[in-house]
Each structure stands twice: as C-alpha cells, then as structure tokens.
Scaffold this active site. Structure first.
Site, short mmCIF file in Angstrom:
data_model
loop_
_atom_site.label_atom_id
_atom_site.label_comp_id
_atom_site.label_asym_id
_atom_site.label_seq_id
_atom_site.Cartn_x
_atom_site.Cartn_y
_atom_site.Cartn_z
N ARG A 105 0.95 -1.35 -0.12
CA ARG A 105 0.23 0.04 -0.10
C ARG A 105 0.95 1.35 -0.04
O ARG A 105 1.85 1.60 0.81
CB ARG A 105 -0.87 0.10 1.13
CG ARG A 105 -1.53 1.40 1.37
CD ARG A 105 -2.72 1.25 2.55
NE ARG A 105 -3.75 0.38 1.80
CZ ARG A 105 -5.01 0.70 2.51
NH1 ARG A 105 -5.34 1.34 3.51
NH2 ARG A 105 -5.98 -0.13 2.07
N HIS A 132 -7.39 0.71 -6.17
CA HIS A 132 -7.57 -0.14 -5.04
C HIS A 132 -8.29 -1.50 -5.52
O HIS A 132 -9.45 -1.87 -5.37
CB HIS A 132 -8.43 0.51 -4.06
CG HIS A 132 -8.54 -0.22 -2.82
ND1 HIS A 132 -7.66 -1.30 -2.26
CD2 HIS A 132 -9.11 0.29 -1.41
CE1 HIS A 132 -7.75 -1.52 -0.96
NE2 HIS A 132 -8.72 -0.61 -0.51
N GLN A 135 -9.94 -4.14 -2.97
CA GLN A 135 -11.46 -3.74 -2.82
C GLN A 135 -12.51 -4.16 -3.78
O GLN A 135 -13.59 -4.55 -3.34
CB GLN A 135 -11.44 -2.12 -2.68
CG GLN A 135 -12.84 -1.69 -1.99
CD GLN A 135 -12.78 -2.00 -0.46
OE1 GLN A 135 -12.09 -1.78 0.23
NE2 GLN A 135 -13.80 -2.53 0.07
N ASP A 227 -17.57 6.27 -0.75
CA ASP A 227 -16.03 6.33 -0.16
C ASP A 227 -16.19 7.71 0.48
O ASP A 227 -16.78 8.75 0.21
CB ASP A 227 -15.29 6.04 -1.41
CG ASP A 227 -13.69 5.78 -0.54
OD1 ASP A 227 -13.46 5.58 0.43
OD2 ASP A 227 -12.91 5.85 -1.84
N CYS A 267 -16.50 1.04 1.14
CA CYS A 267 -15.29 0.43 1.46
C CYS A 267 -14.75 0.55 2.83
O CYS A 267 -14.08 -0.11 3.39
CB CYS A 267 -14.23 0.95 0.34
SG CYS A 267 -13.68 2.72 0.31
N ARG A 296 -13.01 -9.21 2.22
CA ARG A 296 -11.87 -8.71 1.94
C ARG A 296 -10.94 -9.92 2.40
O ARG A 296 -9.89 -10.26 1.55
CB ARG A 296 -11.24 -7.58 2.93
CG ARG A 296 -12.15 -6.16 2.58
CD ARG A 296 -12.03 -5.42 1.36
NE ARG A 296 -10.47 -5.06 0.97
CZ ARG A 296 -9.87 -4.32 1.26
NH1 ARG A 296 -10.41 -3.34 2.17
NH2 ARG A 296 -8.52 -3.89 0.94
N1 CP Z 1 -11.16 -0.25 2.71
C1 CP Z 1 -10.02 -0.52 3.07
O1 CP Z 1 -8.98 -0.49 2.45
O2 CP Z 1 -9.71 -0.17 4.36
P1 CP Z 1 -8.21 -0.11 5.38
O3 CP Z 1 -7.91 1.33 4.74
O4 CP Z 1 -8.73 0.21 6.66
O5 CP Z 1 -7.53 -0.97 4.79
N1 NVA Z 2 -10.39 6.54 -1.44
C1 NVA Z 2 -9.73 6.02 -0.02
C2 NVA Z 2 -10.08 4.59 0.38
C3 NVA Z 2 -9.85 3.88 1.60
C4 NVA Z 2 -9.86 2.68 1.59
C5 NVA Z 2 -8.24 6.52 0.31
O1 NVA Z 2 -7.72 6.36 -0.58
O2 NVA Z 2 -8.13 7.01 1.40
#
Ligand code: CP
Ligand code: NVA
Length: 310
Positions: A105, A132, A135, A227, A267, A296
């Site tokens: 990430r 993502h 997701q 989101d 999400c 997930r």
């Molecule tokens: N939806 C998601 O990716 O959650 P986190 O940011 O908590 O991993």
């Molecule tokens: N769009 C959000 C998703 C979090 C899971 C972000 O990138 O923060």
C-alpha cells in the site's frame, strides 16, 4: 521461468482471471466456514509494506496469509527508507530472495510498478493513490453473493472519482456491469482510466455515465457505493473539497429515490455524517459494507493463490 504474475491494476487482468479469483474467494469462504480449509502456501513468506494507514487491508492480508499456511512479514516503511536509505531496485531485488510475494500500500502507483519491475516475485496492490483492486474483488464477491449475476447490473458510485472508483470502473467493464459516477464537477475520474474502460464496457453492452446531480444517478442503480470525500494523502484539500461534496451524501432521502431492491456499500472507513449517514450505515438490511469487509479476507486469499499460481 514462467512470467511473474502481479496485481498492479485490475484493468491488467482478463475477465477469466477475475471471474476465477472471485469464484476461488467464494470457495475459500465456504471452506473456512465448514472447517475444510487447506494451506496451499505452506512454507512460503509474504512481505507486507504499508506506507498509508489501514485496518481492513492489513488485518485481512495478515490473517489470510496465515490461514493459507504462509508467514506474513510486516515491513516498516520508516525502517526500510525506500528510495532514501536504499534504492527501490535494491530493496526489490533483496526482498525477492527472501519472500515469495509482496503486498504493497503506497502513495504512487509508480513505486508499486518499480517494485514489480526490479523484483521477481508477485506484487499485489493493496491501494495506491490511483487504484484499489483488492477492494474491487471483495465488492464483486459481495455483489455475487447478495445481488446475483453481474451482467447488466448498475453500480452507482456517489462521490469522488478516486482510486476506488477507478478500480470499480475497471471491474464493471470486465464483468459487464454499468458504471455510474455522481460527483461534483471537476472531480471526475482521470480521462485515461475512462478511455481504457470504454471499449470493454461497449463490448459487453454496458454504459458509463457521469452525473453532477446524485438524484439522477441512483434511479436505476442496483447498488449505491460510497467512499470518503478526502482520500489518504489529500488531507490538505479537505476544506475546499467538503463544500463541493455536501450534496453527494448517501442518506435515506437519496436511497428512497433508488429502486426498492437497491443495496448500499462503502469500502470503509466511513465518515458517518459526511458521505453517508448513520441511518444508512446502521440499516443492515440494505448496507452490505460489513459483508464486503469480511470478503476482503477471502478475496485477498484468492488473489494470493492466483498470483502465486496455487
Ligand atoms: N477499505 C480499506 O482498504 O480499508 P483500510 O484502509 O482500513 O485497509
Ligand atoms: N479512497 C480512500 C479509500 C480508503 C480505503 C483512500 O484512498 O483513502
């Protein structure tokens, strides 16, 4: 040697691979629930490198890796100093000698792509500024389990044309679902992302639509998606963004304009009272977010099996 398989972007994967991964996730979920799980990654190690915060992704990958019989190695960005203490190239080459895959990430998609380029192990995108895909897999599984076949369904994404929206558009394009974005003017998805998806959507008889009025976007939706308005790394834009996004809240009024069978998901993390209300979040006959969060785990296990070829 076989070509290393990565999950850098959902758009890179074929429909067949995506469908196979979703079916694997459904099977792994069933095996876990019935006590029939196996450990196909026995003896392997998977590195996990997270530059941004996480609850769901980091937990489910760690638990999933352990359930598959492998060992998760948590790599600290501060300690590694990627690109500062050591070059990306050298980190990728060293990690490739010790671990069998890497879950990442990070902010820049380019970093993920460089790790994939210089290492010779699968790299999985656990969220970047642009995409993502993990997701999207959990979302697809949740649709399949709660709504049914993908073909012809309509996903209405209410909010920012962001990383999650980009991967969901790619998912819809591959699986034959219509994708609708409702966003304030100026917050649409990048043109390149849309242009890449359009031929796949057209081939499957599906539509891409953008509305600046969320009421228009929900009328034929099978599922509304939400989101955060301000993604991780964009905190400086919070004040300017929030005023534009106020009408793009999923609340009871907006939901009442959607078909009666329409579901909602997010999400997570959700900012209750901003992009979605408490009443919708806590309406568990409509809100599939927690099922998606559960999925997930199964989706990540399926992705790892897919990229590692087991
Ligand atoms: N939806 C998601 O990716 O959650 P986190 O940011 O908590 O991993
Ligand atoms: N769009 C959000 C998703 C979090 C899971 C972000 O990138 O923060």
């Amino acid at each position: 040697m076989d070509k290393v398989q990565h999950l850098l972007r959902l758009a890179d994967w074929s429909e067949e691979r995506i469908v196979d991964t979703i079916e694997t996730a459904i099977r792994l979920k069933e095996e876990l629930k019935t006590g029939c799980s196996t450990t196909p990654l026995q003896g392997k190690s998977i590195g996990m490198f997270f530059e941004k915060p996480s609850l769901r992704t980091i937990t489910t990958f760690q638990v999933g890796i352990a359930q598959l019989g492998a060992f998760p190695v948590i790599l600290s960005p501060d300690s590694i100093g990627l690109g500062k203490r050591e070059s990306i190239k050298d980190v990728a080459r060293c990690l490739s000698r010790w671990v069998n895959g890497l879950v990442v990430r990070c902010f820049e998609q380019k970093l993920l792509e460089e790790l994939a380029e210089y290492g010779n192990i699968p790299v999985v995108n656990a969220l970047t500024d642009d995409y993502h895909p993990c997701q999207a897999f959990a979302f697809a599984q949740t649709i399949r389990e709660n709504i049914g076949d993908f073909q012809g369904k309509t996903v209405a994404f209410i909010g920012d044309g962001n990383n999650v929206a980009n991967s969901f558009l790619a998912l819809c394009a591959k699986l034959g679902m219509n994708f609708t974005l409702a966003c304030p003017a100026g917050y649409e998805q990048p043109k390149a992302v849309v242009e890449e998806a359009l031929p796949e959507l057209t081939k499957r008889g599906c539509q891409y639509r953008v509305f600046h009025d969320p009421k228009e976007a929900v009328r034929d939706a099978d599922i509304l998606y939400s989101d955060v308005w301000v993604s991780m790394g964009q905190e400086g834009e919070k004040a300017s963004k929030q005023s534009h996004f106020l009408p793009f809240q999923i609340n009871d009024e907006l939901l009442s304009l959607a078909p009666s069978h329409c579901k909602v998901s997010h999400c997570l993390p959700a900012h209750r009272g901003e992009e979605i209300t408490d009443s919708v979040m806590d309406n568990l006959s409509v809100n599939l977010s927690y099922e998606e969060a559960e999925n997930r785990l199964h989706a990540h296990k399926a992705v790892l099996c897919q990229v590692l070829g087991v």
